[in-house]
Scaffold this active site. Structure first.
Site, short mmCIF file in Angstrom:
data_model
loop_
_atom_site.label_atom_id
_atom_site.label_comp_id
_atom_site.label_asym_id
_atom_site.label_seq_id
_atom_site.Cartn_x
_atom_site.Cartn_y
_atom_site.Cartn_z
N GLY C 131 7.19 3.11 -3.98
CA GLY C 131 6.08 2.82 -2.81
C GLY C 131 5.36 4.64 -2.46
CB CYS C 132 2.88 6.52 -0.87
SG CYS C 132 2.28 5.49 0.20
CG PHE C 133 4.50 4.93 4.91
CD1 PHE C 133 5.24 5.97 4.88
CD2 PHE C 133 3.54 4.36 5.18
CE1 PHE C 133 4.33 6.24 6.40
CE2 PHE C 133 2.89 4.48 5.52
CZ PHE C 133 2.58 5.74 6.50
#
Lengths: 320, 320, 320, 320
Positions: C131-133
């Site tokens: 995921g990005c975070f």
């Protein structure tokens, strides 16, 4: 009508005071002081003030009932040393010169966060207006401090570009700042001492405030999130905040998600509490130039003068 | 590998050239010239260049195959006067010194809008790179000029803050520019002469170009709308544009609505034609730092050197 | 040339993959799958792709060497169940279906954070893209986890609007989001489990990650600040990070202040460490659509296929 | 205190009216009508209204002294047909239903641009509030029309996202609109007829208004530039404008450069004239929700009721 002088009227907080006081029913602007822009019309610096205020900046202060100091930090003390101000003049300093140590000659500056010191403010002649981050973070934490529940606090806050003033800097250049986020003064922001001095006076035990300030890509506003560990139930905490701010017309405890634009162009602070397990996060938002500076200064003036607290502060929110 | 020098590498267009040339397969950067930042690493000025380009700025130019001048307007001529450049070096000037009058000693600068001069560019040793607004507006009007259909043109264009360079000014301060729109150099923008010189050479009769430039609240890009009166059918005009740009890899005639972000971070120009009655509007959009400056300079270099026109210019659009 | 299919090509991460792969030297796009937009040209949805990719979206997948799944969370599993994919096809899932539990039939998805799993990735046939975070926060904390130094972590992160996808929501409306900041999923973001699973596998003891995500008023990027208590000297910590990422071409440990735009439109992560007393703050920044999604997916593909890690990923930063 | 009802109170212009009227000294809000949100508190839709207005939206209108219609275009007529409104109620329609043809039963709507019709408004019972672009462009051109000097006009105008209302659309998605510029309704904006009907009534001869509207990447405001050919001297034109607007408290003719933020969050219009040869450009700027909608509606109400024109409209500009 009480007379008002603004020292440092050419800056952001000074000009914002003009915007507020031009329509305030109980005061009239007598002089706008600026050494560097003496002789210039304020509306030439800020064309939005055309017809609202057509005064010319001066370097000759006059006697007034109320004096606002909107100078860079550390210059208020100098100005008061060099310029005679009558004892009966109400002086409100928007800098940080008297926030930690309020003594200056016969004057004793009261820390002007009305949500703490509303009882000491009426009749006061010297008021130290709090810092912008200091206002947003204290309002988020005060009810907990009063219960002596504060210990470790982890706060991140983001501020608009007006917080950096009008000087041209690499970090206020549009090309750099647009769509950009950055940290600055990590763990060492000058407001931490100011915040702790107040909070500890309630909390009666040391507080560790780990504060990470960020620069935001917007002009106005401050949003903060403070994380603490606590076993207090959410409902108790929520009620605590409601009770604590029951008489504070500009602080609102929200049951639903808050966002920055709810307060931009107002003198309000909105606060939201969220809890998950034994961790609580308190969010707060203010307009850094209003509740964080010039609006709060007017609020302090109103209380000190015995006027209604929200006089001249029923501002239309920008909303969009 | 051909060697490259960039004079004025510390500015926006200079650093953008580095971003492009660092990954260009046929060139290697030999020197980055800057008088004011000599001794500084370029990646200290532009941290996005870390590991991409770790060169130190210098005030000692060297012999190179290709020399880009990224200086403030009127300084290219001075620089070439003071510094010896071999005749066989390809000089591409991104300033406006040689756009109207290309003569300089033995050199004769060709106006580097490849969509006009693609045949003259191969083998050229001196190229005057067009201005940003000049590129966007000429590409929007050239097919009409070639048909001698231009007479009165009313153009509004909006530009990002990078168009104003990196100097700190009141109008590039984030607090001022954010959410703001303003006009500047109304009817007197310096690119008008450059545009007319080119267009009239096709149109063979005078053109009146009434150009109102606006400052936009974004960093990159130019969007223009030009309004003319004409009896030409829309379908004929559309076909004219398609034909005119059939061999131009970076110009796209769109059948649907265009917007600025379709071209940001690319070397492309998108154009859309709309007609209502006898009035036609031609919209165009470019990235002012790429097709409007450094990207076009690389395109010119590629053509002059006999390389593929789009070498090093297949850039990922920002899109969002 | 290896053949590629993209499932969910109509979304932000899907279209961003097209932008990357269109210029990748070792692959050719065979099909773009979308149920809802089948029959539409991708360049009609994303005009910046005109001439770059003129394929028509289809609901008929074909055999390919490499398959990217860019579906909403929980739909990758469904898609793989309904559509036969050969065992020798490399499947890279950009959703969160296989990040915590990588088992699916014969496939065993490897967690595709190359800075952790670079040795397991070559030859892999199933990769779960982080995921990005999760990417930004793990890269900020991994070196500490490897030393088993993590205990309590307080993280605030801010994300651009592309993180919320292309669906129209109240919080992605321009009027609401412009100049606005807000918190969401406080202490309950779905990436926390993903982050902890990885970090704890290094740290070998529980970690408490208190994560407050914010919505930012920009389109691309993630900036995070993580605060921990530690007695490690700054210089040791800095060296630890440099060593840990010595072989990571896309991670840069900065000695100076970082900001978001240093990485926008690149596949890079920049990290900065700051220390004050026994408190340390680690900042990290990525482009959420690139290192946080599609760029990292290409990086994983490159490693899995035995190609150079940065093939097709030498992207020009937006910079301004 | 006069009673007020707002129909369509849930939209942008409706809620903006609430923000204005909540602090207006002569009126009290009796009902807020919304069919779709009946039963919802307005402050749940717009949290900035908390404590400012805690009314619940209703689908049951009541008798009031003043009724504002803030409905989508073409729905005001329907609403008035279905709901009985007393003849003595002042109806102010913010839609475009009665701008071109003011007849409706016994009512005859006056076009509510006070700078034209200030004499007809006192005592009026039916007022058609002008459109936002229509206000900005008419105010820029009226003095010329009154002299019968208008012939060909070329206007470009840019509007904030609030002009598109609160519905979620591709062009109001933050990801798309941020940093973006685009044209829409080129030469065919619905306000052109409204503008021409008014201007021609002064000009007494046909006017060709070629209007290119742009979407801007900001939430509030309209900026327009209109270009005409004329032999009038600049000083004469400037004086003409000063004289024409001598009694207009909300219109300011500026001698210096104007910008959009001078008027955001105010009911003002600023105008600047520039001349070069025989070409003149007139710039104008307003806040589309205030002078372009709800603010002007309050101004019309004030005049119609015989109150001071600026009652409740001394708004603090956003300025920054």
């Amino acid at each position: 009508m009480k007379t008002v002088g603004i020292v440092g009227a050419n800056g952001y907080t000074g000009s914002e005071l003009i915007r507020l006081l031009a329509f305030h029913p109980n005061v009239s602007l007598r002089f706008l002081y600026s050494r560097s822009y003496s002789g210039t019309k304020i509306s030439d610096l800020y064309p939005d003030l055309t017809t609202v205020c057509e005064k010319v900046l001066t370097d000759q202060p006059e006697d007034v009932d109320i004096l606002f100091l909107c100078l860079p930090h550390k210059e208020s003390r100098n100005w008061l040393t060099r310029n005679a101000v009558k004892d009966e003049t109400l002086v409100i300093d928007l800098g940080n010169d008297f926030r930690l140590d309020g003594k200056f000659g016969n004057r004793n500056f009261i820390y002007g966060l009305p949500e703490i010191n509303k009882k000491q403010l009426p009749g006061a002649k010297s008021i130290a207006n709090p810092g912008c981050f200091a206002t947003a973070i204290q309002l988020a934490l005060l009810p907990l401090a009063e219960k002596e529940w504060l210990n470790e606090v982890y706060t991140t806050g983001i501020t608009g570009s007006t917080g950096a003033g009008q000087s041209l800097q690499a970090t206020t250049h549009f090309t750099w700042r647009n769509d950009n986020i950055s940290a600055y003064k990590t763990l060492s922001h000058q407001h931490v001492d100011e915040i702790l001095q107040q909070l500890v006076s309630f909390n009666h035990q040391e507080i560790s405030l780990n504060f990470v300030p960020w620069r935001g890509d917007f002009a106005r506003g401050i949003f903060t999130s403070s994380t603490i560990k606590t076993d207090i139930e959410f409902s108790d905490m929520y009620q605590l905040y409601r009770d604590f701010y029951a008489d504070a017309p500009f602080v609102k405890i929200s049951e639903t998600a808050i966002d920055l634009k709810q307060v931009v162009n107002t003198n309000r602070c909105v606060i939201q509490i969220e809890k998950c397990g034994n961790v609580t996060v308190i969010h707060s938002a203010i307009d850094n130039l209003l509740k964080g500076a010039s609006g709060q200064a007017v609020q302090n003036m109103n209380i000190a003068m015995g006027w209604e607290e929200n006089l001249g502060l029923n501002l239309k929110p920008i909303a969009f």
